[in-house]
Design an enzyme around this catalytic site. Sequence first.
Site, mmCIF file in Angstrom:
data_model
loop_
_atom_site.group_PDB
_atom_site.id
_atom_site.type_symbol
_atom_site.label_atom_id
_atom_site.label_comp_id
_atom_site.label_asym_id
_atom_site.label_seq_id
_atom_site.Cartn_x
_atom_site.Cartn_y
_atom_site.Cartn_z
ATOM 1 N N CYS A 116 15.675 -17.345 52.431
ATOM 2 C CA CYS A 116 15.593 -17.444 53.892
ATOM 3 C C CYS A 116 15.932 -18.830 54.422
ATOM 4 C CB CYS A 116 14.199 -17.058 54.364
ATOM 5 S SG CYS A 116 13.825 -15.378 53.920
ATOM 6 N N HIS A 282 14.028 -18.540 61.682
ATOM 7 C CA HIS A 282 14.493 -17.505 60.750
ATOM 8 C C HIS A 282 13.799 -16.208 61.141
ATOM 9 C CE1 HIS A 282 14.985 -14.934 57.409
ATOM 10 N NE2 HIS A 282 13.748 -15.093 56.970
ATOM 11 N N ASN A 312 15.481 -8.464 59.079
ATOM 12 C CA ASN A 312 15.525 -9.772 58.426
ATOM 13 C C ASN A 312 16.800 -9.845 57.579
ATOM 14 O OD1 ASN A 312 15.231 -11.892 56.600
ATOM 15 N ND2 ASN A 312 13.050 -11.542 56.241
HETATM 16 N N1 ACO Z 1 5.147 1.863 56.527
HETATM 17 C C1 ACO Z 1 3.879 2.309 56.552
HETATM 18 N N2 ACO Z 1 2.889 1.696 55.884
HETATM 19 C C2 ACO Z 1 3.209 0.601 55.156
HETATM 20 C C3 ACO Z 1 4.512 0.090 55.101
HETATM 21 C C4 ACO Z 1 5.507 0.777 55.815
HETATM 22 N N3 ACO Z 1 6.778 0.380 55.837
HETATM 23 N N4 ACO Z 1 4.507 -1.009 54.328
HETATM 24 C C5 ACO Z 1 3.258 -1.189 53.906
HETATM 25 N N5 ACO Z 1 2.450 -0.218 54.405
HETATM 26 C C6 ACO Z 1 1.038 -0.028 54.215
HETATM 27 C C7 ACO Z 1 0.545 -0.589 52.907
HETATM 28 O O1 ACO Z 1 0.715 0.342 51.866
HETATM 29 C C8 ACO Z 1 -0.899 -0.868 53.227
HETATM 30 O O2 ACO Z 1 -1.613 0.333 53.130
HETATM 31 P P1 ACO Z 1 -3.115 0.362 52.557
HETATM 32 O O3 ACO Z 1 -3.916 -0.513 53.501
HETATM 33 O O4 ACO Z 1 -3.467 1.793 52.612
HETATM 34 O O5 ACO Z 1 -3.030 -0.223 51.175
HETATM 35 C C9 ACO Z 1 -0.881 -1.274 54.685
HETATM 36 O O6 ACO Z 1 0.344 -0.749 55.224
HETATM 37 C C10 ACO Z 1 -0.904 -2.780 54.910
HETATM 38 O O7 ACO Z 1 0.089 -3.369 54.044
HETATM 39 P P2 ACO Z 1 0.462 -4.890 54.114
HETATM 40 O O8 ACO Z 1 1.563 -5.189 53.131
HETATM 41 O O9 ACO Z 1 -0.799 -5.671 54.029
HETATM 42 O O10 ACO Z 1 1.062 -4.938 55.598
HETATM 43 P P3 ACO Z 1 1.262 -6.169 56.565
HETATM 44 O O11 ACO Z 1 0.566 -5.928 57.829
HETATM 45 O O12 ACO Z 1 1.038 -7.465 55.869
HETATM 46 O O13 ACO Z 1 2.828 -6.051 56.899
HETATM 47 C C11 ACO Z 1 4.850 -7.153 56.251
HETATM 48 C C12 ACO Z 1 3.780 -6.152 55.858
HETATM 49 C C13 ACO Z 1 5.548 -6.642 57.486
HETATM 50 C C14 ACO Z 1 5.824 -7.228 55.100
HETATM 51 C C15 ACO Z 1 4.223 -8.538 56.561
HETATM 52 O O14 ACO Z 1 3.269 -8.864 55.589
HETATM 53 C C16 ACO Z 1 5.216 -9.654 56.635
HETATM 54 O O15 ACO Z 1 6.094 -9.671 57.477
HETATM 55 N N6 ACO Z 1 5.084 -10.659 55.786
HETATM 56 C C17 ACO Z 1 5.969 -11.828 55.801
HETATM 57 C C18 ACO Z 1 7.327 -11.494 55.311
HETATM 58 C C19 ACO Z 1 8.170 -12.735 55.270
HETATM 59 O O16 ACO Z 1 8.076 -13.626 56.102
HETATM 60 N N7 ACO Z 1 9.005 -12.848 54.280
HETATM 61 C C20 ACO Z 1 9.755 -14.081 54.139
HETATM 62 C C21 ACO Z 1 11.139 -13.885 54.381
HETATM 63 S S1 ACO Z 1 11.875 -12.760 53.259
HETATM 64 C C22 ACO Z 1 12.639 -13.747 52.038
HETATM 65 O O17 ACO Z 1 12.425 -14.909 51.905
HETATM 66 C C23 ACO Z 1 13.516 -13.040 51.093
#
Ligand code: ACO
Length: 355
Positions: A116, A282, A312
């Site tokens: 990123c 980003h 993203n």
């Molecule tokens: N649809 C439905 N439910 C989902 C999905 C989905 N697409 N994805 C995860 N869930 C569920 C999980 O299974 C979990 O269920 P559970 O509570 O029954 O176990 C619940 O939703 C919560 O999951 P989390 O992973 O904790 O969800 P979160 O609210 O954290 O959202 C996300 C996930 C969007 C990925 C977020 O954490 C995020 O954006 N993190 C930062 C990402 C980032 O900045 N990455 C850096 C850049 S990428 C790079 O460098 C390559």
Amino acid sequence: MPNSKIAGIGYYVPERVVSNDKLTEYMDTTDDWIKERTGIEERRYAVKHEETTSSMGAKAARIAIERAGISPEEVDFIIFATLSPDYYFPGCGVLLQRELGITKTEIGALDIRNQCSGFIYGLSIADQFIKSGMYKNILLVGAEMHSMGLDFSTRGRNVTVIFGDGAGAALIQASEAEGGLLTTKLHSDGTYAEKLSFMSPGAHGGFHHNKAGLDIDFGWPTKEEPGEIFVTQKMKDEGHLYPHMEGQFVFKLAVQKFPEVINEALTEVGLQASDLDMFIPHQANLRISQFVQKRMGLRDDQVWNNIQKYGNTTAASIPIAMAEAWEAGKIKEGDLVCLAAFGSGFTWGSALIRW
Ligand code: ACO
């Protein structure tokens, strides 16, 4: 010592629009969940067998080169940032050079693997090369074809829904005028390398993931079961050939590091967040950008977000957003523009530009 300025920018996103609803056909997710947690409404996917990371990069590059008012033969160095290269090796830099038809000049091509923050790392390298007098016209490209390497089953939904394909490019040029790239700040901390990673194919042999305390058994090749180059059957069966992300862990660090690295750059040049005409984060997650905006005390018109349309796009996200904002007339001559990124590694950085 010359300054470096962005003389031209361009972007390319594939035509195919993929809505959140479309993804529900492959995995257990909903439009509401994706919009609520990430802000993403749709993303673009390239056409397999027709487009690649480097071919998309070339489309963005041609626009940037033309807007800079130079010919492709005048480019004297290439920097290519991506985490989804066409090949494991060689990197996309030389493929871009070939695609642009500028192999005769035999210019150098550098590949960057900083995910990123790849575009900001590339910008910083370009800036140093120009300020040292080594090069005058550096082509910097960030491009990704994520759709080729995502897990479209429910197992991969937390990662798959956030990524999209696209490319952005900038022509960085030596300039005698005031301003241009004022500063860049680069950081990394490898302690949590595997928290956001794509470990295989790789030559880790199980070593690094054990060091990180991850409970993954890749079934490393034995004499009896040799496996393919860096890839075992177990990896294929258990879905280890896809990106891995501990989303909440990444989220918490991102919202801390973004303001830190932006303030570091602002402090160095004696400016404040209120001086910014445009902040381009980003595009990792709209919630991250909104959190950072609030923390920095920025108004809506000081921030450019387009994750809603493209998801993203990792190394491509900043140049796509910057080119879009410029085309919309939101970045004008003399404006103070701040770029910042945080991602896998972890690596992060910021850049301040007097346009
Ligand atoms: N649809 C439905 N439910 C989902 C999905 C989905 N697409 N994805 C995860 N869930 C569920 C999980 O299974 C979990 O269920 P559970 O509570 O029954 O176990 C619940 O939703 C919560 O999951 P989390 O992973 O904790 O969800 P979160 O609210 O954290 O959202 C996300 C996930 C969007 C990925 C977020 O954490 C995020 O954006 N993190 C930062 C990402 C980032 O900045 N990455 C850096 C850049 S990428 C790079 O460098 C390559």
